[in-house]
Motif scaffolding. Structure first.
Motif, mmCIF file in Angstrom:
data_model
loop_
_atom_site.group_PDB
_atom_site.id
_atom_site.type_symbol
_atom_site.label_atom_id
_atom_site.label_comp_id
_atom_site.label_asym_id
_atom_site.label_seq_id
_atom_site.Cartn_x
_atom_site.Cartn_y
_atom_site.Cartn_z
ATOM 1 N N GLY A 211 0.698 -1.325 -0.160
ATOM 2 C CA GLY A 211 0.132 0.035 -0.012
ATOM 3 C C GLY A 211 0.730 1.107 -0.080
ATOM 4 N N ALA A 212 2.142 1.033 0.207
ATOM 5 C CA ALA A 212 3.051 2.181 0.133
ATOM 6 C C ALA A 212 3.127 2.962 -1.322
ATOM 7 N N GLU A 213 3.205 4.464 -1.207
ATOM 8 C CA GLU A 213 3.665 4.964 -2.389
ATOM 9 C C GLU A 213 2.476 4.956 -3.480
ATOM 10 N N LEU A 214 1.340 4.865 -2.682
ATOM 11 C CA LEU A 214 -0.009 4.857 -3.707
ATOM 12 C C LEU A 214 -0.848 6.234 -3.770
ATOM 13 N N ARG A 215 -1.527 6.604 -4.620
ATOM 14 C CA ARG A 215 -2.320 7.545 -4.595
ATOM 15 C C ARG A 215 -3.881 7.214 -4.803
ATOM 16 N N ASP A 216 -4.731 8.235 -4.674
ATOM 17 C CA ASP A 216 -6.150 7.993 -4.821
ATOM 18 C C ASP A 216 -6.493 7.799 -6.138
ATOM 19 N N LEU A 217 -7.398 6.881 -6.711
ATOM 20 C CA LEU A 217 -7.889 7.001 -8.150
ATOM 21 C C LEU A 217 -8.743 7.910 -8.316
ATOM 22 N N SER A 218 -8.744 8.911 -9.086
ATOM 23 C CA SER A 218 -9.705 10.064 -9.244
ATOM 24 C C SER A 218 -10.771 9.593 -10.194
ATOM 25 N N GLY A 219 -11.928 10.238 -10.162
ATOM 26 C CA GLY A 219 -12.909 9.878 -10.821
ATOM 27 C C GLY A 219 -12.934 9.969 -12.042
ATOM 28 N N PRO A 220 -13.817 9.423 -12.960
ATOM 29 C CA PRO A 220 -14.139 9.204 -14.435
ATOM 30 C C PRO A 220 -14.304 10.648 -15.151
ATOM 31 N N SER A 221 -13.409 10.865 -16.171
ATOM 32 C CA SER A 221 -13.371 12.034 -16.928
ATOM 33 C C SER A 221 -14.121 11.839 -18.220
ATOM 34 N N TRP A 222 -13.880 10.473 -18.598
ATOM 35 C CA TRP A 222 -14.795 10.286 -19.818
ATOM 36 C C TRP A 222 -15.849 9.510 -19.658
ATOM 37 N N ARG A 223 -17.108 10.114 -20.208
ATOM 38 C CA ARG A 223 -18.430 9.251 -20.175
ATOM 39 C C ARG A 223 -18.856 8.980 -21.413
ATOM 40 N N ALA A 224 -19.487 8.057 -21.477
ATOM 41 C CA ALA A 224 -19.806 7.241 -22.921
ATOM 42 C C ALA A 224 -21.105 8.220 -23.387
ATOM 43 N N VAL A 225 -22.218 8.330 -22.758
ATOM 44 C CA VAL A 225 -23.135 8.773 -23.396
ATOM 45 C C VAL A 225 -23.073 10.263 -23.866
ATOM 46 N N PRO A 226 -22.346 11.215 -23.241
ATOM 47 C CA PRO A 226 -22.250 12.533 -23.364
ATOM 48 C C PRO A 226 -21.339 12.716 -24.702
ATOM 49 N N SER A 227 -20.248 11.809 -24.617
ATOM 50 C CA SER A 227 -19.406 11.599 -25.699
ATOM 51 C C SER A 227 -19.798 11.277 -27.150
ATOM 52 N N LEU A 228 -20.840 10.146 -26.797
ATOM 53 C CA LEU A 228 -21.649 9.883 -28.133
ATOM 54 C C LEU A 228 -22.408 10.604 -28.675
ATOM 55 N N LYS A 229 -23.150 11.438 -27.853
ATOM 56 C CA LYS A 229 -23.963 12.581 -28.440
ATOM 57 C C LYS A 229 -23.142 13.889 -29.099
ATOM 58 N N SER A 230 -22.024 13.962 -28.337
ATOM 59 C CA SER A 230 -21.482 15.006 -28.916
ATOM 60 C C SER A 230 -20.617 14.656 -30.384
#
Length: 601
Positions: free
Chosen positions: A147-166
Motif C-alpha cells: 500500500g505504500a507510495e499509492l495515490r487515490d484513483l480520481s473519478g472518471p473524466s470520460w463518459r460514454a453517453v455525453p461523448s457519443l451525443k457530441s
C-alpha cells in the motif's frame, strides 16, 4: 491538444491521468444528471442478499456510468463478493487461527503423564500464540508494503453517453477514438478475444505495423510470422535466417510494411525484405554483436535507420542506405567495466536521444550528436532508484520504454519493481512512481505503456498474469491470466484501437479486447501479489543464484556447440549471411538452432 467541446469536460491528455468511465455501463438510466456513486459496501450487500429487494429513497437518482472503482479499498484487493467490515475480517482471522491450533493439537504425539501433558500443552499454546502473532505481523507488513507510495484513483473524466451525443453532432469527433482508447472503464473490461497459433516455440516478440493492420511475431522456432490478426490468419511465414532464438522483429516505419528488422540470441542483426505478394525476398545480416542482441530501437520517422544493443555492451547505429550499414555508436561502461545491454529505446520526440539498460541498476541516456567516451563514458545522464544505488543485490534492467511524448521513462527491474522517471530531470534524479505486485525473475521481461497518452502501465509476470496499473495513482486496475506456461513476456498495445496482443512461454499469441460485460473483480489478486512478494524475498537471500544461472547457461551453450551442426531448414528465398556488418563485429556464431526456451534474466 485534446478538445473539451463535447460537453464531457475531458482533460488535456498532457495533464495528470484521471480515472475513466466505461461505454457500456452508461447506456441505462442516463438522464443527464450526476448520480451519487455506489458505496463500497453495496456490492457486498448485493452478493450476500441476491434475492432481497432494495428500497429506494424517494427522489434518489439512478447510478450513472461510472466504472472507476473509486469506492474500492487498497488496490481493490478484496475479491468480488468478499468486501466486509474490519470486525468481520478479524473474526475470520480468529477462526483461522483457532483451526490452526486445533490441527496442531491433533498432530501432537500422545503419551506421558497427565502432569507432563498439561505442562507440554501450556508450552505448545505459548508457541502457537507466538507463531500466530508473527504470521499476523508478517501479513500486516506485506499489506503496508503493497500500500505504500499509492495515490487515490480520481473519478472518471470520460463518459460514454455525453461523448457519443457530441460525436453525433460533430463535436470533438476527431478525439473520440483517442479518448475511448484511454478510458479506464474499457481497460477494466479487457478479456481474451482469441489466439494466433502457428509457432512451435516461445513467442518472444510482437510488433504491430504503423497502421495496426498487421502483427509480426518471432519465436524460438527461428520463424517470423506476419499476421492478419483481425481475421486470425497468417499472411506470411518465413525462416528468419537466425541460428538462435529470435528476440525481436519490427516493421520499419514508412517502408510500406516491406522491411522487417530482426535480432536474436546469436547476436546477428538481420533485415528481411518482404514483397507485396506475401513472400520474403531475402534476409541479410547487417551487424553482428559478440553476445545476444535482445532489442532494437526504431526512429519514428525513418524507414532505413535504427539502433541495436547487445550483451557485448555495444550500441550499433544501422543505416541501410550505406554500403556498410553498421556503425559502432558507443560501448556502455560503468567506470572501466562494460555493461551488457538488454534494452534500448529512442525518444519518440527528440530522436537524437536514446536510453539503454542492462546488467546494472542504471538507466543511461545518450545524445547521438555528442557522445564522447572520454567524458563520463559518453553518458548524458543516468537515473536509478535511490535505494538501489548502493544496493548489494545484482539488479538488472530488463526493459525500458519512453512515453508517447518522450517526457517519461518506464523501467522494469529484474526481481524488483517497475519505476517511472521524468526524462527531463537532471542527472541522478530519483523515480516519480513505483508499480508493485508482479514478479520479474524467470525471463527477460518487457514493460510498456498502454493508452494513446500513456495513461496506464502494463507488464507481464512470472505468475502468468498480466497487470495494468493506473499511471498516476500506481494502483492496479486490471489483472488477467495471460499464459498457461506461467510467464508473460511481451505486451504490444494496438496503435489505434483499445486492445493489445501478448505472448510468453506458450506457443501462441493472445489478443485482448474490452468486450467483457462486467468490470474486472480483480479476483485472486491479493493472494497472487503476496505470493510474488514472498518468493522474491526468499530468492533475494540467495545471492549466488545469478552466477549459478549464468554458469548453467554457459555449460548448456558449450554442450550445444559440441554437437554436429544441424542443417538449417529451408526458409526465405535467397537467405544470405552476406556480411554488411562493421569491422567491430564478431564472426562468432552458434552452431545450429538453439532450442533452449526463453533466456533467463
Amino acid at each position: 491538444m485534446a478538445e473539451a467541446d463535447d460537453g464531457s469536460e475531458e482533460p488535456d491528455p498532457g495533464e495528470d491521468q484521471r480515472g475513466e468511465g466505461d461505454a457500456s455501463a452508461a447506456t441505462e438510466g442516463h438522464s443527464g444528471s450526476q448520480a451519487a456513486p455506489r458505496e463500497a459496501g453495496d456490492e457486498a450487500k448485493d452478493k450476500l442478499m441476491p434475492d432481497a429487494k432494495v428500497a429506494r429513497v424517494p427522489g434518489e437518482e439512478e447510478e450513472e456510468d461510472t466504472d472507476s472503482m473509486d469506492g474500492s479499498g487498497l488496490y481493490s484487493l478484496t475479491e468480488e463478493g468478499e468486501r466486509e467490515s474490519e470486525g468481520g475480517r478479524r473474526e475470520r482471522v480468529n477462526e483461522r487461527d483457532a483451526g490452526k491450533r486445533a490441527a496442531r493439537k491433533r498432530n501432537r504425539p500422545s503419551g506421558g503423564t497427565t502432569h507432563h501433558s498439561s505442562s507440554s500443552d501450556e508450552d505448545d499454546d505459548d508457541e502457537e500464540e507466538e507463531e500466530d502473532q508473527e504470521e499476523e505481523e508478517d501479513e500486516q507488513a506485506m499489506d503496508a508494503w503493497l500500500g505504500a507510495e499509492l495515490r487515490d484513483l480520481s473519478g472518471p473524466s470520460w463518459r460514454a453517453v455525453p461523448s457519443l451525443k457530441s460525436r453525433e453532432i460533430g463535436r470533438g469527433s476527431h478525439q473520440f477514438v483517442r479518448r475511448v482508447c484511454g478510458a479506464r472503464g474499457l481497460v477494466q473490461r479487457l478479456e481474451l478475444q482469441g489466439r494466433l497459433e502457428r509457432h512451435t516455440g516461445c513467442v518472444n516478440t510482437l510488433h504491430f505495423n504503423p497502421s495496426g493492420t498487421r502483427l509480426a511475431s518471432g519465436s524460438d522456432d527461428l520463424r517470423v510470422v506476419v499476421w492478419d490478426w483481425a481475421r486470425r490468419r497468417a499472411e506470411l511465414e518465413f525462416d528468419s535466417g537466425h541460428k538462435s532464438n529470435v528476440f525481436q522483429a519490427k516493421f520499419l516505419p514508412h517502408s510500406g510494411d516491406s522491411t522487417l528488422a530482426m535480432c536474436a540470441r546469436d547476436g546477428q542483426i538481420r533485415v528481411a525484405e518482404l514483397s507485396a505478394t506475401q513472400r520474403c525476398k531475402n534476409t541479410k545480416r547487417v551487424a553482428q554483436h559478440k553476445g545476444a542482441a535482445h532489442k532494437l530501437a526504431l526512429e519514428p520517422d525513418s524507414p532505413c535507420s535504427f539502433l541495436s544493443a547487445g550483451e557485448d555492451a555495444i550500441v550499433f547505429a544501422i543505416d541501410l542506405r550505406l554500403d556498410r550499414p553498421a556503425n559502432k555508436l558507443v560501448v556502455v561502461k560503468e567506470g572501466d567495466k562494460k555493461v551488457g545491454l538488454y534494452t534500448i529505446f529512442v525518444n519518440p520526440v527528440n530522436t537524437h536521444h536514446f536510453a539503454v539498460g542492462g546488467r546494472d541498476q542504471y538507466v543511461r541516456i545518450y545524445d547521438q550528436r555528442k557522445i564522447n567516451e572520454n567524458e563520463n563514458n559518453g553518458v548524458l545522464k543516468k537515473f536509478c532508484p535511490s535505494h538501489l544505488v548502493s544496493s548489494e543485490s545484482k539488479t538488472n534492467i530488463t526493459c525500458l520504454v519512453y512515453s508517447h511524448d518522450g517526457t517519461e521513462l518506464l523501467t522494469s527491474y529484474n526481481d524488483e519493481d517497475i519505476y517511472l522517471f521524468d526524462s527531463s530531470h537532471s542527472d541522478g534524479a530519483d523515480y516519480r512512481r513505483r508499480y508493485k505486485g508482479h514478479r520479474n525473475n524467470a525471463t527477460v521481461k518487457g514493460v510498456n505503456f498502454y493508452g494513446p497518452s500513456s495513461e496506464f502501465v502494463i507488464s507481464g509476470s512470472d505468475c502468468g498474469h498480466i497487470y495494468l496499473w493506473d499511471k498516476v495513482s500506481a494502483r492496479i486496475v486490471q489483472f488477467m491470466e495471460g499464459d498457461r506456461g506461467g510467464v508473460v513476456n511481451c505486451l504490444e498495445p494496438h496503435p489505434h484501437l483499445p486492445g493489445l496482443a501478448t505472448s510468453g512461454l506458450d506457443h501462441d499469441v493472445k489478443l485482448w479486447s474490452p468486450t467483457a460485460e462486467n468490470l474486472t473483480g480483480l479476483k485472486g489478486l491479493k493472494d497472487v501479489m503476496r505470493k510474488n512478494k514472498r518468493e522474491r524475498d526468499e530468492d533475494s537471500v540467495r545471492h549466488g543464484d545469478q552466477y549459478d544461472t549464468q554458469l548453467l547457461w554457459f555449460l548448456m551453450r558449450h554442450m550445444r556447440n559440441r554437437r554436429p551442426q544441424r542443417t538449417r531448414r529451408e526458409g526465405a528465398e535467397g537467405d544470405t549471411d552476406e556480411s554488411w556488418s562493421s569491422p567491430d563485429s564478431s564472426d562468432e556464431e552458434d552452431g545450429g538452432p538453439d532450442h533452449v526456451q526463453c533466456m533467463s534474466s
